[in-house]
Design a protein around this motif. Structure first.
Motif, PDB file in Angstrom:
ATOM      1  N   ASP A 209       0.851  -1.188   0.000  1.00  0.00           N
ATOM      2  CA  ASP A 209       0.000   0.000   0.000  1.00  0.00           C
ATOM      3  C   ASP A 209       0.888   1.239   0.000  1.00  0.00           C
ATOM      4  OD1 ASP A 209      -2.279  -1.489   0.019  1.00  0.00           O
ATOM      5  OD2 ASP A 209      -2.693  -1.261   2.166  1.00  0.00           O
ATOM      6  N   ILE A 210       0.683   2.124  -0.966  1.00  0.00           N
ATOM      7  CA  ILE A 210       1.400   3.399  -0.998  1.00  0.00           C
ATOM      8  C   ILE A 210       0.509   4.429  -0.319  1.00  0.00           C
ATOM      9  CG2 ILE A 210       2.604   5.064  -2.444  1.00  0.00           C
ATOM     10  CD1 ILE A 210       3.653   2.175  -2.614  1.00  0.00           C
ATOM     11  N   GLN A 211       0.995   4.977   0.787  1.00  0.00           N
ATOM     12  CA  GLN A 211       0.207   5.927   1.573  1.00  0.00           C
ATOM     13  C   GLN A 211       0.823   7.314   1.498  1.00  0.00           C
ATOM     14  OE1 GLN A 211      -0.279   4.433   5.566  1.00  0.00           O
ATOM     15  NE2 GLN A 211      -1.691   2.820   4.923  1.00  0.00           N
ATOM     16  N   MET A 212      -0.060   8.326   1.603  1.00  0.00           N
ATOM     17  CA  MET A 212       0.371   9.723   1.509  1.00  0.00           C
ATOM     18  C   MET A 212      -0.326  10.537   2.585  1.00  0.00           C
ATOM     19  SD  MET A 212      -0.138  12.420  -1.652  1.00  0.00           S
ATOM     20  CE  MET A 212      -1.862  12.707  -1.261  1.00  0.00           C
ATOM     21  N   LYS A 213       0.354  11.551   3.092  1.00  0.00           N
ATOM     22  CA  LYS A 213      -0.227  12.527   4.008  1.00  0.00           C
ATOM     23  C   LYS A 213       0.087  13.914   3.481  1.00  0.00           C
ATOM     24  CE  LYS A 213       1.424  13.162   8.232  1.00  0.00           C
ATOM     25  NZ  LYS A 213       1.686  12.973   9.682  1.00  0.00           N
ATOM     26  N   GLY A 214      -0.938  14.742   3.370  1.00  0.00           N
ATOM     27  CA  GLY A 214      -0.770  16.071   2.809  1.00  0.00           C
ATOM     28  C   GLY A 214      -1.947  16.415   1.920  1.00  0.00           C
ATOM     29  N   ASP A 253       1.831  19.276  -6.047  1.00  0.00           N
ATOM     30  CA  ASP A 253       1.942  20.737  -6.035  1.00  0.00           C
ATOM     31  C   ASP A 253       3.318  21.093  -5.451  1.00  0.00           C
ATOM     32  OD1 ASP A 253       1.781  23.457  -5.789  1.00  0.00           O
ATOM     33  OD2 ASP A 253      -0.204  23.476  -4.844  1.00  0.00           O
ATOM     34  N   PRO A 254       4.211  21.711  -6.232  1.00  0.00           N
ATOM     35  CA  PRO A 254       5.567  21.990  -5.724  1.00  0.00           C
ATOM     36  C   PRO A 254       5.583  22.924  -4.526  1.00  0.00           C
ATOM     37  CG  PRO A 254       5.453  22.270  -8.109  1.00  0.00           C
ATOM     38  CD  PRO A 254       4.043  22.135  -7.624  1.00  0.00           C
ATOM     39  N   ASP A 255       4.497  23.684  -4.316  1.00  0.00           N
ATOM     40  CA  ASP A 255       4.455  24.643  -3.213  1.00  0.00           C
ATOM     41  C   ASP A 255       3.885  24.027  -1.934  1.00  0.00           C
ATOM     42  OD1 ASP A 255       5.468  26.638  -4.888  1.00  0.00           O
ATOM     43  OD2 ASP A 255       3.454  27.170  -5.600  1.00  0.00           O
ATOM     44  N   MET A 256       3.524  22.748  -1.988  1.00  0.00           N
ATOM     45  CA  MET A 256       2.935  22.087  -0.832  1.00  0.00           C
ATOM     46  C   MET A 256       3.878  20.991  -0.319  1.00  0.00           C
ATOM     47  SD  MET A 256       0.203  23.848  -0.615  1.00  0.00           S
ATOM     48  CE  MET A 256      -0.710  22.961   0.624  1.00  0.00           C
ATOM     49  N   THR A 257       3.631  20.568   0.900  1.00  0.00           N
ATOM     50  CA  THR A 257       4.459  19.533   1.533  1.00  0.00           C
ATOM     51  C   THR A 257       3.684  18.226   1.596  1.00  0.00           C
ATOM     52  OG1 THR A 257       5.658  21.163   2.857  1.00  0.00           O
ATOM     53  CG2 THR A 257       5.715  18.879   3.616  1.00  0.00           C
ATOM     54  N   TYR A 258       4.354  17.128   1.155  1.00  0.00           N
ATOM     55  CA  TYR A 258       3.752  15.800   1.156  1.00  0.00           C
ATOM     56  C   TYR A 258       4.673  14.843   1.916  1.00  0.00           C
ATOM     57  CZ  TYR A 258       1.051  17.677  -2.801  1.00  0.00           C
ATOM     58  OH  TYR A 258       0.261  18.443  -3.612  1.00  0.00           O
ATOM     59  N   ARG A 259       4.025  13.809   2.471  1.00  0.00           N
ATOM     60  CA  ARG A 259       4.774  12.725   3.123  1.00  0.00           C
ATOM     61  C   ARG A 259       4.257  11.389   2.594  1.00  0.00           C
ATOM     62  NH1 ARG A 259       4.761  16.817   6.833  1.00  0.00           N
ATOM     63  NH2 ARG A 259       6.722  17.137   7.982  1.00  0.00           N
ATOM     64  N   PHE A 260       5.205  10.459   2.334  1.00  0.00           N
ATOM     65  CA  PHE A 260       4.858   9.171   1.761  1.00  0.00           C
ATOM     66  C   PHE A 260       5.497   8.051   2.581  1.00  0.00           C
ATOM     67  CE2 PHE A 260       4.821  12.255  -1.674  1.00  0.00           C
ATOM     68  CZ  PHE A 260       3.628  11.994  -2.316  1.00  0.00           C
ATOM     69  N   ARG A 261       4.844   6.893   2.555  1.00  0.00           N
ATOM     70  CA  ARG A 261       5.396   5.690   3.161  1.00  0.00           C
ATOM     71  C   ARG A 261       4.808   4.464   2.458  1.00  0.00           C
ATOM     72  NH1 ARG A 261       2.497   5.458   9.183  1.00  0.00           N
ATOM     73  NH2 ARG A 261       0.370   4.966   8.461  1.00  0.00           N
ATOM     74  N   ILE A 262       5.510   3.329   2.579  1.00  0.00           N
ATOM     75  CA  ILE A 262       5.088   2.081   1.946  1.00  0.00           C
ATOM     76  C   ILE A 262       4.736   1.076   3.035  1.00  0.00           C
ATOM     77  CG2 ILE A 262       5.741   0.247   0.352  1.00  0.00           C
ATOM     78  CD1 ILE A 262       7.898   3.238   0.267  1.00  0.00           C
ATOM     79  N   VAL A 276       9.394   7.404   6.628  1.00  0.00           N
ATOM     80  CA  VAL A 276       8.593   8.437   5.988  1.00  0.00           C
ATOM     81  C   VAL A 276       9.491   9.277   5.077  1.00  0.00           C
ATOM     82  CG1 VAL A 276       7.144  10.462   6.379  1.00  0.00           C
ATOM     83  CG2 VAL A 276       6.943   8.470   7.883  1.00  0.00           C
ATOM     84  N   HIS A 277       9.026   9.490   3.860  1.00  0.00           N
ATOM     85  CA  HIS A 277       9.751  10.324   2.893  1.00  0.00           C
ATOM     86  C   HIS A 277       8.973  11.631   2.704  1.00  0.00           C
ATOM     87  CE1 HIS A 277      12.399   7.001   1.763  1.00  0.00           C
ATOM     88  NE2 HIS A 277      11.328   6.224   1.829  1.00  0.00           N
ATOM     89  N   ARG A 278       9.659  12.744   2.879  1.00  0.00           N
ATOM     90  CA  ARG A 278       9.033  14.069   2.825  1.00  0.00           C
ATOM     91  C   ARG A 278       9.541  14.833   1.619  1.00  0.00           C
ATOM     92  NH1 ARG A 278      10.856  18.923   3.974  1.00  0.00           N
ATOM     93  NH2 ARG A 278       9.468  20.576   4.674  1.00  0.00           N
ATOM     94  N   ILE A 279       8.628  15.574   0.966  1.00  0.00           N
ATOM     95  CA  ILE A 279       8.994  16.415  -0.161  1.00  0.00           C
ATOM     96  C   ILE A 279       8.152  17.678  -0.096  1.00  0.00           C
ATOM     97  CG2 ILE A 279       7.349  15.282  -1.697  1.00  0.00           C
ATOM     98  CD1 ILE A 279       9.262  15.894  -4.000  1.00  0.00           C
ATOM     99  N   GLY A 280       8.770  18.825  -0.403  1.00  0.00           N
ATOM    100  CA  GLY A 280       8.070  20.105  -0.374  1.00  0.00           C
ATOM    101  C   GLY A 280       8.802  21.109   0.478  1.00  0.00           C
ATOM    102  N   PRO A 281       8.311  22.368   0.494  1.00  0.00           N
ATOM    103  CA  PRO A 281       8.947  23.394   1.334  1.00  0.00           C
ATOM    104  C   PRO A 281       8.775  23.084   2.803  1.00  0.00           C
ATOM    105  CG  PRO A 281       6.892  24.212   0.416  1.00  0.00           C
ATOM    106  CD  PRO A 281       7.130  22.896  -0.238  1.00  0.00           C
ATOM    107  N   GLY A 282       9.562  23.765   3.628  1.00  0.00           N
ATOM    108  CA  GLY A 282       9.485  23.538   5.065  1.00  0.00           C
ATOM    109  C   GLY A 282       8.158  23.976   5.624  1.00  0.00           C
TER     110      GLY A 282
END
Length: 381
Positions: A209-214, A253-262, A276-282
């Protein structure tokens, strides 16, 4: 004179020291003899060739290797009667397998489990089996066994028995869904990411399962693909089969912050999530930074209290010193104190020499000198 010619008798062949088998690197002696007249000359034959390195029927073998195992033939020939006798001896030379046995388990068609045990090398190859799964199936060197996945196999430790003439060994494997490593790779614009992961050989996985938060992902038109949901909870955005090792996620969205996990899965059983892998601005301080600040606040308070106490002690010390009793000073002392800076400065200008005498004062009359004369008091009558 009459000679009786006979023989050779049945050869007597033996190995010293006698063992059921020999390990690679051992040394041994093969001897061959037989009665008869005249004495027959023995020969040792191995692999169809006569061996040269023997003396009077004694063959000395040092540091034997597995290639020297097999059948050795002792041949005796009576040169007068041409009578010939032969006898064979089988030499077994074994070598241990390399290292230790390795166990693994994998999902097959998302319904079955394939248990595998491998112990490479050795002469002969080791016999491998899974007694807890089957009492009749086994294999040499590498052995695989496919069983139907069931709930009682989840988190159950299965042992592979590895048997070899020189030594016995084993390895254990526990079927559970796990991920050993994972990574996130974004594209240049930050709108697409690729998640990759690895599965250890001891893991049983039927899917991911690929999960996302954001915030929700964008559609190709630039709008959000679905109405915004709660960005504080992880939610499933993709499901992958058990053989998958990567997943592409878009559009972000490059201006938003996302978090992913498997999340690895073994049918209906969820394993431990990946990191947890995070991408986006602080988006503010991280949890570890907040924990560090919270841990440092008590220390800062203690340091501040100690500093205030030190300042208070210094203040009390100076106040006590300034409140000491001061006695009145005579005018002569005050006059000396008043004149002293000038004298000091005069001494400094004259490099420490004493000032010259005041000759004007020496030539003055007593009445001109500013000295109070003592008064005469007559004695009492």
């Amino acid at each position: 004179m009459c000679f009786v010619v006979d023989g050779p008798d049945e050869p007597i062949v033996e190995a010293l020291a006698i063992q059921p088998f020999y390990k690679a690197g051992d040394s041994l002696i093969l001897s061959c003899r037989a009665e008869g007249f005249p004495l027959s000359i023995p020969q040792w034959i191995f692999g169809g060739q006569i061996l040269p390195d023997f003396h009077q029927g004694v063959l000395n073998l040092t540091n034997v290797q597995t290639s020297q195992g097999g059948s050795y033939t002792c041949s005796l020939l009576n040169e007068l009667t041409k009578e010939k006798r032969e006898k064979n001896v089988t030499l077994k030379v074994y070598d241990s397998p390399l290292g230790s046995p390795i166990c693994s388990v994998a999902s097959v068609n998302n319904t079955d489990l394939q248990y595998q045990c491998k112990w490479a090398g050795g002469m002969p190859e080791a016999q491998l089996s899974f007694p807890a799964l089957s009492n009749i199936n086994s294999g040499a060197g590498t052995f695989s066994l496919i069983v139907t996945s069931s709930a009682n196999l989840n988190d159950k430790t299965i042992t592979c028995l590895a048997e070899h003439p020189i030594e016995q060994n084993s390895c254990n494997i526990t079927a559970r869904p796990t991920i050993s490593d994972s990574s996130l790779f974004p594209n240049q614009d930050g709108t697409i990411i690729t998640l990759t992961w690895e599965v250890p050989p001891t893991s049983v996985v039927t899917g991911f399962d690929i999960q996302m938060k954001g915030p929700d992902l964008l559609s190709h038109s630039g709008d959000y693909s679905v109405p915004r949901g709660s960005s504080k909870e992880y939610r499933i955005i993709q499901q992958k089969p058990g053989y998958a090792r990567s997943a592409d996620v878009f559009l972000l969205d490059p201006d938003m912050t996302y978090r992913f996990r498997i999340i690895p899965k073994a049918r209906l059983t969820d394993g431990e999530p990946s990191k947890v892998h995070r991408i986006g601005p602080g988006d503010g301080l991280s949890g570890s930074a907040i924990a560090g600040i919270a841990a440092g606040i008590p220390c800062s308070i203690i340091a501040l209290i100690l500093l205030m106490g030190l300042i208070f002690l210094i203040f009390c010390y100076h106040k006590k010193k300034s409140n000491k009793t001061r006695y009145p000073v005579s005018r002569a002392v005050e006059k000396v104190k008043t004149i002293q800076p000038k004298a000091v400065s005069h001494n400094i200008l004259n490099r420490g020499l004493r000032p010259p005498p005041d000759y004007n004062n020496l030539h003055q009359t007593p009445s001109e000198r500013s000295v109070t004369l003592p008064m005469f008091v007559p004695p009492a009558p």
